[in-house]
Design a protein around this motif. Structure first.
Motif, PDB file in Angstrom:
ATOM      1  N   THR A 207       3.611   2.722 -40.184  1.00  0.00           N
ATOM      2  CA  THR A 207       3.955   1.567 -41.004  1.00  0.00           C
ATOM      3  C   THR A 207       4.773   0.596 -40.180  1.00  0.00           C
ATOM      4  OG1 THR A 207       5.944   2.696 -41.814  1.00  0.00           O
ATOM      5  CG2 THR A 207       3.961   2.875 -43.155  1.00  0.00           C
ATOM      6  N   ALA A 208       4.764  -0.663 -40.571  1.00  0.00           N
ATOM      7  CA  ALA A 208       5.497  -1.680 -39.824  1.00  0.00           C
ATOM      8  C   ALA A 208       6.996  -1.410 -39.894  1.00  0.00           C
ATOM      9  CB  ALA A 208       5.193  -3.057 -40.391  1.00  0.00           C
ATOM     10  N   PRO A 209       7.736  -1.589 -38.803  1.00  0.00           N
ATOM     11  CA  PRO A 209       9.178  -1.375 -38.828  1.00  0.00           C
ATOM     12  C   PRO A 209       9.866  -2.413 -39.701  1.00  0.00           C
ATOM     13  CG  PRO A 209       8.502  -2.367 -36.750  1.00  0.00           C
ATOM     14  CD  PRO A 209       7.246  -2.000 -37.483  1.00  0.00           C
ATOM     15  N   ALA A 210      11.005  -2.022 -40.263  1.00  0.00           N
ATOM     16  CA  ALA A 210      11.735  -2.938 -41.142  1.00  0.00           C
ATOM     17  C   ALA A 210      12.179  -4.192 -40.394  1.00  0.00           C
ATOM     18  CB  ALA A 210      12.943  -2.217 -41.749  1.00  0.00           C
ATOM     19  N   ASP A 211      12.641  -4.022 -39.160  1.00  0.00           N
ATOM     20  CA  ASP A 211      13.080  -5.149 -38.332  1.00  0.00           C
ATOM     21  C   ASP A 211      12.154  -5.246 -37.127  1.00  0.00           C
ATOM     22  OD1 ASP A 211      14.285  -7.048 -36.800  1.00  0.00           O
ATOM     23  OD2 ASP A 211      16.213  -6.015 -36.582  1.00  0.00           O
ATOM     24  N   GLU A 212      11.263  -6.217 -37.158  1.00  0.00           N
ATOM     25  CA  GLU A 212      10.256  -6.324 -36.105  1.00  0.00           C
ATOM     26  C   GLU A 212      10.820  -6.825 -34.783  1.00  0.00           C
ATOM     27  OE1 GLU A 212       6.946  -8.548 -37.535  1.00  0.00           O
ATOM     28  OE2 GLU A 212       6.490  -7.123 -39.145  1.00  0.00           O
ATOM     29  N   THR A 213      12.096  -7.208 -34.777  1.00  0.00           N
ATOM     30  CA  THR A 213      12.726  -7.665 -33.531  1.00  0.00           C
ATOM     31  C   THR A 213      13.610  -6.588 -32.911  1.00  0.00           C
ATOM     32  OG1 THR A 213      14.663  -8.588 -34.683  1.00  0.00           O
ATOM     33  CG2 THR A 213      12.742 -10.032 -34.432  1.00  0.00           C
ATOM     34  N   SER A 214      13.703  -5.440 -33.517  1.00  0.00           N
ATOM     35  CA  SER A 214      14.586  -4.383 -33.028  1.00  0.00           C
ATOM     36  C   SER A 214      14.029  -3.744 -31.763  1.00  0.00           C
ATOM     37  CB  SER A 214      14.763  -3.310 -34.103  1.00  0.00           C
ATOM     38  OG  SER A 214      13.551  -2.591 -34.276  1.00  0.00           O
ATOM     39  N   PRO A 215      14.874  -3.088 -30.958  1.00  0.00           N
ATOM     40  CA  PRO A 215      14.388  -2.375 -29.771  1.00  0.00           C
ATOM     41  C   PRO A 215      13.338  -1.314 -30.110  1.00  0.00           C
ATOM     42  CG  PRO A 215      16.765  -2.604 -29.678  1.00  0.00           C
ATOM     43  CD  PRO A 215      16.343  -3.067 -31.046  1.00  0.00           C
ATOM     44  N   LEU A 236      10.041   4.717 -22.194  1.00  0.00           N
ATOM     45  CA  LEU A 236      10.204   4.010 -23.457  1.00  0.00           C
ATOM     46  C   LEU A 236      11.629   3.505 -23.628  1.00  0.00           C
ATOM     47  CD1 LEU A 236       8.098   6.286 -25.848  1.00  0.00           C
ATOM     48  CD2 LEU A 236       7.392   4.224 -24.644  1.00  0.00           C
ATOM     49  N   ALA A 237      12.599   4.283 -23.146  1.00  0.00           N
ATOM     50  CA  ALA A 237      13.992   3.847 -23.205  1.00  0.00           C
ATOM     51  C   ALA A 237      14.204   2.598 -22.357  1.00  0.00           C
ATOM     52  CB  ALA A 237      14.911   4.970 -22.742  1.00  0.00           C
ATOM     53  N   GLY A 241      15.619  -1.033 -23.335  1.00  0.00           N
ATOM     54  CA  GLY A 241      16.863  -1.438 -22.691  1.00  0.00           C
ATOM     55  C   GLY A 241      18.019  -0.536 -23.051  1.00  0.00           C
ATOM     56  N   MET A 242      17.740   0.771 -23.178  1.00  0.00           N
ATOM     57  CA  MET A 242      18.755   1.735 -23.591  1.00  0.00           C
ATOM     58  C   MET A 242      18.678   2.958 -22.693  1.00  0.00           C
ATOM     59  SD  MET A 242      17.809   1.470 -27.666  1.00  0.00           S
ATOM     60  CE  MET A 242      19.146   2.477 -28.287  1.00  0.00           C
ATOM     61  N   SER A 243      19.725   3.764 -22.729  1.00  0.00           N
ATOM     62  CA  SER A 243      19.659   5.045 -22.021  1.00  0.00           C
ATOM     63  C   SER A 243      18.703   5.963 -22.764  1.00  0.00           C
ATOM     64  CB  SER A 243      21.044   5.694 -21.960  1.00  0.00           C
ATOM     65  OG  SER A 243      21.449   6.146 -23.250  1.00  0.00           O
TER      66      SER A 243
END
Length: 319
Positions: A207-215, A236-237, A241-243
């Motif tokens: 399903t589509a994510p709630a916030d389409e701009t999130s990482p 994927l991390a 842009g995350m550890s």
């Protein structure tokens, strides 16, 4: 003569009622007269009511008039039940019936009514795939199976969405009168006596994510755009842009599944679309969707949706 009560209410799903009624009615063709099912529709009122599709239904008796004990008591589902509890008279009847009937349960979203009546706690249950997560969240003491077509847990029986009420009723007929009678009924109704696979084969995994701009949404889009490729959590991390450790934690928090689980589900959904819409060879679909081999795709499909890719294509491919 075994007695069956089905509770109806304004906004009930008509097929949740008609499906089981037809199963028991057809079963009576093959059963000795003294052992035939007697089905009664019960409601809070005796006046006609509208089902969710606009069809008019009329209860044979009200809950207050039904003073005798039934062998089987069922509550049908309805589109509004996941959001709104039914009439208190429905819940009172369910609670009372459960304490007296040999078997009781629900069709489709009728499981929500059972929950409001306090009848799901500690039980293994199922419901329509679209509302399974909501049922689990709303009634955390129930053990909700998201994939089963129907479940029997002691005297409690529950079914998945809509037509699964037919599957449940056929299973009960087989339990009462043997598999040959259930098979004869299934042939009369032109349905499977025992459907292969679970309800995952009918539900979209993603399903589509709630916030389409999130990482996390960025990672999901990255995977689906490159579904043929292989992925590691570290890769994927980096996209997010995350550890790696923080990404894995955040991904589970926001989606409810691990990155690996998401990738596998994405591959299954991509393959399903190709199986439904094209005649491409299985090995080509497996490669294009990142499974690598047709054997690997078959293993994942069987685990995920209870059917092989070939079986899925035979059931759902568009003409």
């Amino acid at each position: 003569m075994p007695t069956v009560a089905i509770a109806i209410f304004p906004g009930v799903q008509a097929l949740d009622v008609a499906g089981p009624v037809d199963v028991f009615s057809e079963a009576n063709r093959f059963i000795a007269p003294n052992n035939r099912y007697e089905v009664t529709l019960l409601g809070a009122e005796s006046t006609p009511l509208r089902a969710s599709n606009g069809m008019t239904l009329v209860a044979d008796a009200t809950f207050s008039e039904a003073r005798h004990t039934f062998d089987l008591a069922l509550i049908a589902g309805g589109p509004a039940l996941p959001e709104r509890a039914p009439d208190a008279r429905v819940l009172d009847w369910l609670a009372n019936a459960a304490s007296q009937c040999g078997r009781y349960g629900s069709i489709c979203t009728g499981a929500f009514a059972l929950g409001h009546a306090g009848l799901l706690d500690g039980h293994n249950v199922t419901t329509h795939w679209q509302h399974a997560a909501q049922l689990a969240a709303q009634f955390p003491n129930a053990r909700v199976d998201f994939d089963r077509i129907y479940l029997r847990d002691g005297p409690l029986v529950t079914s998945a969405g809509v037509t699964a009420g037919i599957d449940l009723s056929l299973a009960l007929v087989a339990e009462d009168h043997g598999p040959q009678i259930a098979l004869a009924v299934a042939k009369r109704l032109v349905v499977f006596a025992q459907r292969q696979g679970g309800q995952s084969q009918f539900s979209p995994y993603l399903t589509a994510p709630a916030d389409e701009t999130s990482p996390v949404a960025k990672v999901q889009a990255h995977v689906m755009e490159r579904i043929r490729e292989s992925f590691t959590v570290k890769q994927l991390a980096d996209v997010a842009g995350m550890s790696a450790r923080n990404f894995a934690r955040v991904f589970v928090q926001e989606t409810g599944v691990t990155p690996h689980e998401f990738v596998e589900r994405a591959r299954v959904d991509a393959a399903r679309k190709l199986l439904e819409s094209s005649g491409a060879a299985l090995k080509a679909i497996a490669y294009d969707c990142g499974f690598g081999t047709a054997d690997r795709m078959r293993i994942v499909f069987t685990k995920r949706i209870g059917a092989t890719p070939m079986q899925y294509r035979e059931r759902f491919r568009s003409p």
